[in-house]
Enzyme design. Structure first.
Site, PDB file in Angstrom:
ATOM      1  CG  HIS A  84      17.165  69.817 112.105  1.00 42.85           C
ATOM      2  ND1 HIS A  84      18.292  70.540 111.859  1.00 42.85           N
ATOM      3  CD2 HIS A  84      16.441  69.590 111.163  1.00 42.85           C
ATOM      4  CE1 HIS A  84      18.138  70.949 110.500  1.00 42.85           C
ATOM      5  NE2 HIS A  84      17.024  70.327 109.971  1.00 42.85           N
ATOM      6  CG  HIS A  86      11.392  75.020 100.470  1.00 39.39           C
ATOM      7  ND1 HIS A  86      10.101  74.536 100.657  1.00 39.39           N
ATOM      8  CD2 HIS A  86      11.224  76.006  99.692  1.00 39.39           C
ATOM      9  CE1 HIS A  86       9.231  75.226 100.005  1.00 39.39           C
ATOM     10  NE2 HIS A  86       9.995  76.262  99.433  1.00 39.39           N
ATOM     11  CB  SER A 136      15.548  68.465 106.761  1.00 37.02           C
ATOM     12  OG  SER A 136      15.584  69.417 105.517  1.00 37.02           O
ATOM     13  CD  GLU A 168      17.453  74.333  97.876  1.00 33.13           C
ATOM     14  OE1 GLU A 168      17.489  75.443  97.467  1.00 33.13           O
ATOM     15  OE2 GLU A 168      16.673  74.021  98.961  1.00 33.13           O
ATOM     16  CG  ASP A 209       7.226  75.296  93.407  1.00 33.09           C
ATOM     17  OD1 ASP A 209       6.642  74.474  93.693  1.00 33.09           O
ATOM     18  OD2 ASP A 209       7.763  76.487  93.464  1.00 33.09           O
ATOM     19  N   GLY A 210       9.361  72.952  95.178  1.00 28.64           N
ATOM     20  CA  GLY A 210       9.018  72.143  96.101  1.00 28.64           C
ATOM     21  C   GLY A 210       7.490  71.854  96.383  1.00 28.64           C
ATOM     22  CG  ASP A 228      12.666  74.143 106.641  1.00 31.68           C
ATOM     23  OD1 ASP A 228      12.371  75.322 107.072  1.00 31.68           O
ATOM     24  OD2 ASP A 228      13.853  73.708 106.512  1.00 31.68           O
TER      25      ASP A 228
END
EC number: 2.1.1.266
Length: 293
Positions: free
Chosen positions: A19, A42, A114, A132, A157-158, A178
């Site tokens: 971060h 994600h 995030s 997500e 699905d990211g 991520d």
């Protein structure tokens, strides 16, 4: 598999590295008036309560953000990140009490995921796309984003979501990948997603987080990148312990495609500090240009 919950790990040493880099990248993007697109593959819950049972069960934040949040000696490069965390906790306390002199302003109550970091930086001209899959976290994320303009939240699905949004109309973008790495395939899938994304949008900035659990998995990621068309790839790691065959994460790392020009110098300031504050004699760090521009 959808068993992973980041609430157990919010604010730990890996979050501090990830971060702090994300804040520096987003801060750099906002220096130009032209809008940009932020994509998070994600996203998690958006914001985490450090007093809840998940965070308290592991207490990982106590050996992460809690050790540096009030340190006046922190390097200048960490200021955007630490100021953001401090401001979120100050807001939380002021919402809970009319007493502006409440000493609780020095206590950590919340920690952003995030999306929480991104929300603090994106402007009216920017857009955000958050993905997500977890049924509980997607609800928390949706609630978190209720008053956020130009944000699009999807329970899908990211990896595919990232590819479907590139290139963004503005031709300016930051992509964070991520994954939880519940499946070993995530190591390969995450890298391949960035390689595919790069063919569609080679000027975007891509940030890929990874845990150091088994060194051979990280080396495989490096090889996959090295055999691709991706250029200008920076790799950074912070390992609290030496590599081990034992179960557990010994370190954390990031691959960053098209990093801001000053990021390497900033990391060389941040990482020695984090080693001193969060690590031990066994702690090591690296910053290297894995692939040239």
């Amino acid at each position: 598999m959808l068993s992973y919950r980041h609430a157990f790990h919010a604010g730990n040493f890996a979050d501090v590295l990830k971060h702090s880099v994300l804040t520096l990248v987003l801060d750099y993007m906002t220096r130009k008036e032209k809008g940009f697109c932020y994509i998070d593959s994600h996203s998690g819950a958006g914001m985490y309560q450090l007093a809840d049972e998940y965070a308290q069960k592991t207490g990982e934040y106590k050996n992460g953000i809690a050790k540096i949040i009030n340190d006046a000696a922190a390097p200048e490069s960490l200021e955007p990140y630490l100021s953001l965390i401090s401001s979120l906790n100050l807001i939380k306390v002021n919402e809970a009490s009319d007493n502006v002199n409440n000493n609780a302003t020095n206590e950590l109550e919340v920690y952003p995921g995030s999306p929480g970091i991104a929300k603090a930086f994106v402007r009216r001209q920017d857009s955000s796309h958050l993905f997500e899959l977890h049924p509980t976290d997607i609800q928390h994320l949706t609630d978190f984003c209720q008053r956020w303009r130009k944000v699009f939240v999807k329970q899908s699905d990211g990896y595919q979501g990232v590819l479907g949004l590139l290139p963004p109309p503005s031709r300016r973008g930051v992509v964070l990948i991520d994954p939880p790495y519940e499946l070993k395939e995530d190591y390969t899938k995450a890298v391949k997603t960035i390689i595919k994304a790069y063919t569609k949008f080679s000027t975007g900035t891509y940030i890929l987080w990874y845990p150091v659990v088994k060194r051979e998995l990280v080396l495989a990621m490096e090889r996959d990148f090295s055999h691709s068309e991706v250029k200008n790839l920076l790799q950074v790691e912070l390992c609290l312990e030496q590599d081990s065959d034992e179960y557990g994460m010994t370190g954390t790392g990031l691959f960053i495609v098209n990093p801001p020009w000053q990021l390497t110098a900033q990391l060389k300031e941040i990482l020695p500090y984090l080693k001193t504050k969060l690590g031990s004699d066994d702690t090591s760090y690296t910053v290297k240009q894995l692939i040239a521009e």
